[in-house]
Design a protein around this motif. Structure first.
Motif, mmCIF file in Angstrom:
data_model
loop_
_atom_site.group_PDB
_atom_site.id
_atom_site.type_symbol
_atom_site.label_atom_id
_atom_site.label_comp_id
_atom_site.label_asym_id
_atom_site.label_seq_id
_atom_site.Cartn_x
_atom_site.Cartn_y
_atom_site.Cartn_z
ATOM 1 N N LEU A 51 16.597 -14.074 3.846
ATOM 2 C CA LEU A 51 17.316 -15.584 3.832
ATOM 3 C C LEU A 51 16.719 -16.206 5.071
ATOM 4 O O LEU A 51 17.047 -15.823 6.223
ATOM 5 C CB LEU A 51 18.437 -15.561 3.509
ATOM 6 N N PRO A 52 16.314 -17.420 5.248
ATOM 7 C CA PRO A 52 15.954 -18.107 6.429
ATOM 8 C C PRO A 52 17.341 -18.439 7.053
ATOM 9 O O PRO A 52 18.205 -19.060 6.336
ATOM 10 C CB PRO A 52 15.095 -19.299 6.176
ATOM 11 N N GLY A 53 17.533 -18.385 8.318
ATOM 12 C CA GLY A 53 18.553 -18.860 9.320
ATOM 13 C C GLY A 53 19.788 -18.190 8.955
ATOM 14 O O GLY A 53 20.970 -18.471 9.265
ATOM 15 N N VAL A 54 19.856 -16.868 8.374
ATOM 16 C CA VAL A 54 21.018 -15.878 8.228
ATOM 17 C C VAL A 54 20.540 -14.693 8.943
ATOM 18 O O VAL A 54 19.348 -14.155 8.484
ATOM 19 C CB VAL A 54 21.182 -15.878 6.674
ATOM 20 N N ARG A 55 21.546 -13.905 9.583
ATOM 21 C CA ARG A 55 21.422 -12.834 10.063
ATOM 22 C C ARG A 55 22.523 -11.936 9.731
ATOM 23 O O ARG A 55 23.557 -12.638 9.785
ATOM 24 C CB ARG A 55 21.020 -12.581 11.702
ATOM 25 N N HIS A 56 22.327 -10.506 9.512
ATOM 26 C CA HIS A 56 23.678 -9.648 9.140
ATOM 27 C C HIS A 56 23.474 -8.342 9.399
ATOM 28 O O HIS A 56 22.336 -8.050 10.053
ATOM 29 C CB HIS A 56 23.726 -9.850 7.406
ATOM 30 N N GLY A 57 24.411 -7.586 9.387
ATOM 31 C CA GLY A 57 24.294 -6.149 9.603
ATOM 32 C C GLY A 57 25.366 -5.516 8.980
ATOM 33 O O GLY A 57 26.977 -5.835 9.072
ATOM 34 N N PHE A 58 25.385 -4.264 8.295
ATOM 35 C CA PHE A 58 26.471 -3.299 7.971
ATOM 36 C C PHE A 58 26.470 -2.424 8.984
ATOM 37 O O PHE A 58 25.701 -1.376 9.004
ATOM 38 C CB PHE A 58 26.318 -2.692 6.677
ATOM 39 N N PHE A 59 27.073 -2.676 10.138
ATOM 40 C CA PHE A 59 26.872 -1.794 11.453
ATOM 41 C C PHE A 59 27.711 -0.214 11.116
ATOM 42 O O PHE A 59 28.568 -0.311 10.597
ATOM 43 C CB PHE A 59 27.556 -2.397 12.671
ATOM 44 N N THR A 60 26.946 0.522 11.791
ATOM 45 C CA THR A 60 27.477 1.999 11.762
ATOM 46 C C THR A 60 28.418 2.185 12.885
ATOM 47 O O THR A 60 28.706 1.414 13.569
ATOM 48 C CB THR A 60 26.290 3.105 11.662
ATOM 49 N N ARG A 61 28.641 3.631 13.053
ATOM 50 C CA ARG A 61 29.360 3.906 14.147
ATOM 51 C C ARG A 61 28.669 4.294 15.290
ATOM 52 O O ARG A 61 29.227 4.739 16.529
ATOM 53 C CB ARG A 61 30.435 5.233 13.913
ATOM 54 N N GLN A 62 27.555 4.075 15.460
ATOM 55 C CA GLN A 62 26.482 4.489 16.437
ATOM 56 C C GLN A 62 26.110 3.433 17.215
ATOM 57 O O GLN A 62 25.912 2.139 16.794
ATOM 58 C CB GLN A 62 25.101 5.052 15.803
ATOM 59 N N GLY A 63 25.873 3.253 18.552
ATOM 60 C CA GLY A 63 25.637 2.503 19.543
ATOM 61 C C GLY A 63 26.386 1.845 20.239
ATOM 62 O O GLY A 63 26.352 0.863 21.047
ATOM 63 N N GLY A 64 27.642 2.496 20.412
ATOM 64 C CA GLY A 64 28.767 1.931 21.174
ATOM 65 C C GLY A 64 29.341 2.689 22.461
ATOM 66 O O GLY A 64 28.554 3.694 22.962
ATOM 67 N N LEU A 65 30.336 2.132 23.044
ATOM 68 C CA LEU A 65 30.827 2.938 24.050
ATOM 69 C C LEU A 65 32.028 3.752 24.028
ATOM 70 O O LEU A 65 32.386 4.576 24.797
ATOM 71 C CB LEU A 65 31.600 2.092 25.155
ATOM 72 N N SER A 66 32.608 3.834 22.758
ATOM 73 C CA SER A 66 33.868 4.663 22.754
ATOM 74 C C SER A 66 33.705 6.070 22.729
ATOM 75 O O SER A 66 32.504 6.602 22.409
ATOM 76 C CB SER A 66 34.643 4.194 21.210
ATOM 77 N N ARG A 67 34.742 6.793 22.844
ATOM 78 C CA ARG A 67 34.716 8.338 23.041
ATOM 79 C C ARG A 67 35.735 8.938 21.894
ATOM 80 O O ARG A 67 36.426 8.253 21.583
ATOM 81 C CB ARG A 67 34.752 8.760 24.195
ATOM 82 N N GLY A 68 35.409 10.228 21.716
ATOM 83 C CA GLY A 68 36.482 11.072 21.126
ATOM 84 C C GLY A 68 36.521 10.712 19.674
ATOM 85 O O GLY A 68 35.340 10.635 19.011
ATOM 86 N N LEU A 69 37.726 10.704 19.193
ATOM 87 C CA LEU A 69 37.815 10.196 17.749
ATOM 88 C C LEU A 69 36.942 8.835 17.413
ATOM 89 O O LEU A 69 36.572 8.704 16.070
ATOM 90 C CB LEU A 69 39.194 10.029 17.439
ATOM 91 N N TYR A 70 36.772 7.915 18.231
ATOM 92 C CA TYR A 70 36.173 6.828 18.208
ATOM 93 C C TYR A 70 34.830 6.592 18.657
ATOM 94 O O TYR A 70 34.310 5.601 18.317
ATOM 95 C CB TYR A 70 36.891 5.678 19.145
ATOM 96 N N THR A 71 34.173 7.615 18.888
ATOM 97 C CA THR A 71 32.737 7.630 18.984
ATOM 98 C C THR A 71 31.969 7.206 17.927
ATOM 99 O O THR A 71 31.893 7.578 16.761
ATOM 100 C CB THR A 71 32.157 9.136 19.120
ATOM 101 N N SER A 72 31.136 5.973 18.132
ATOM 102 C CA SER A 72 30.874 5.375 19.231
ATOM 103 C C SER A 72 31.261 3.895 19.357
ATOM 104 O O SER A 72 31.679 3.172 20.148
ATOM 105 C CB SER A 72 29.760 5.814 20.088
ATOM 106 N N LEU A 73 30.694 3.132 17.945
ATOM 107 C CA LEU A 73 30.844 1.885 18.068
ATOM 108 C C LEU A 73 32.032 1.475 17.156
ATOM 109 O O LEU A 73 32.046 0.971 16.010
ATOM 110 C CB LEU A 73 29.635 1.151 17.273
ATOM 111 N N ASN A 74 33.204 1.618 17.769
ATOM 112 C CA ASN A 74 34.427 1.471 17.181
ATOM 113 C C ASN A 74 34.824 0.082 17.426
ATOM 114 O O ASN A 74 35.109 -0.459 18.539
ATOM 115 C CB ASN A 74 35.672 2.445 17.666
ATOM 116 N N CYS A 75 35.011 -0.845 16.312
ATOM 117 C CA CYS A 75 35.293 -2.353 16.529
ATOM 118 C C CYS A 75 36.610 -2.626 16.270
ATOM 119 O O CYS A 75 36.884 -3.930 16.077
ATOM 120 C CB CYS A 75 34.244 -2.978 15.880
#
Length: 257
Positions: free
Chosen positions: A13-37
């Motif tokens: 689609l033109p002009g639309v961006r989206h994503g189903f983000f996973t738990r990867q690519g963030g800063l969180s640690r432990g139980l929340y590793t790593s892209l806890n939003c």
């Protein structure tokens, strides 16, 4: 680096961006590793804020956050036109906008995220469809809210993201009764696996059924099981089965650029 899942039908689609983000690519640690939003988790708040900022930046949002809502498993869809204070979120289970650059999203950890877009009208939405919300009409409410902003359902594309799979979603008889009371046809979304005594529920299948009944342009399914794919997704039920004290939440978001 963020590598969200994307739906083919939304990606073109033109002009639309989206994503189903996973738990990867963030800063969180432990139980929340790593892209806890999930701001509602007991994770370090600084890490959660940075994780959400990374998502917003990835999508090209004008702000450093994604507009979410205080989710209550309801059928309430909210219209927003600017970013709200993260400490004062409105209650609901879907968020809709036509404001360019304002990313909107929902948080999940087994429930089904659904992203919507009418590119011609410049209207997008995100819905959190747990079993209560899906049964109660959150998907229908989201489409109605989009129509209120000028979208047309015959142009709307919807995409279902990662959710708990039927093999991992064991439920009780009262759960089955609630769905069959709503419609006898709902019995087909329950099965008793070989060697088991209790029914299992196909949440993604049910959500797709509701989407397909809305008269949309297209409904697409991108729904790997959150319970079974631990390296990719947070799961409330998996954390509960392990007696873990808390769990993270992944985010699914969309924006009109």
């Amino acid at each position: 680096m963020l590598s969200p899942l994307e739906a083919d039908s939304l990606s073109i689609l033109p002009g639309v961006r989206h994503g189903f983000f996973t738990r990867q690519g963030g800063l969180s640690r432990g139980l929340y590793t790593s892209l806890n939003c999930g701001a509602g988790s007991r994770d370090d708040a600084v890490a959660v804020i940075e994780n959400r900022s990374r998502v917003a930046k990835h999508l090209g949002s004008y702000s450093d956050d994604v507009q979410t809502v205080y989710q209550t498993h309801s059928a309430t869809a909210l219209v927003v036109d600017q970013l709200r204070d993260r400490l004062d979120l409105p209650k609901g289970d879907a968020v809709v906008t036509r404001t360019r650059g304002l990313a909107v999203g929902v948080l999940t950890a087994d429930c089904a995220p659904v992203l919507f877009a009418d590119a011609d009208a410049g209207v997008v939405g995100a819905a959190h469809a747990g079993w209560r919300g899906a049964l109660g009409g959150i998907l229908e409410a989201t489409v109605a809210a989009m129509e209120g902003l000028g979208a047309e359902r015959a142009r709307i594309i919807a995409a279902l993201g990662p959710a708990i799979g039927a093999r991992s979603y064991e439920v009780g008889p009262e759960f089955v009764a609630a769905f069959e009371e709503a419609s006898a046809d709902n019995a087909r979304f329950f099965t008793i696996p070989k060697g088991r005594k209790t029914p299992h529920f196909d949440l993604a299948g049910y959500v797709m059924h509701r989407l397909e009944g809305l008269g949309l342009r297209r409904a697409e399914r991108q729904s790997p099981c959150t319970y079974e794919n631990e390296s990719m997704f947070f799961s409330f039920r998996r954390a509960t089965h392990r007696n873990e004290p808390d769990y993270g939440r992944q985010i699914s978001a969309i924006v009109v650029t």
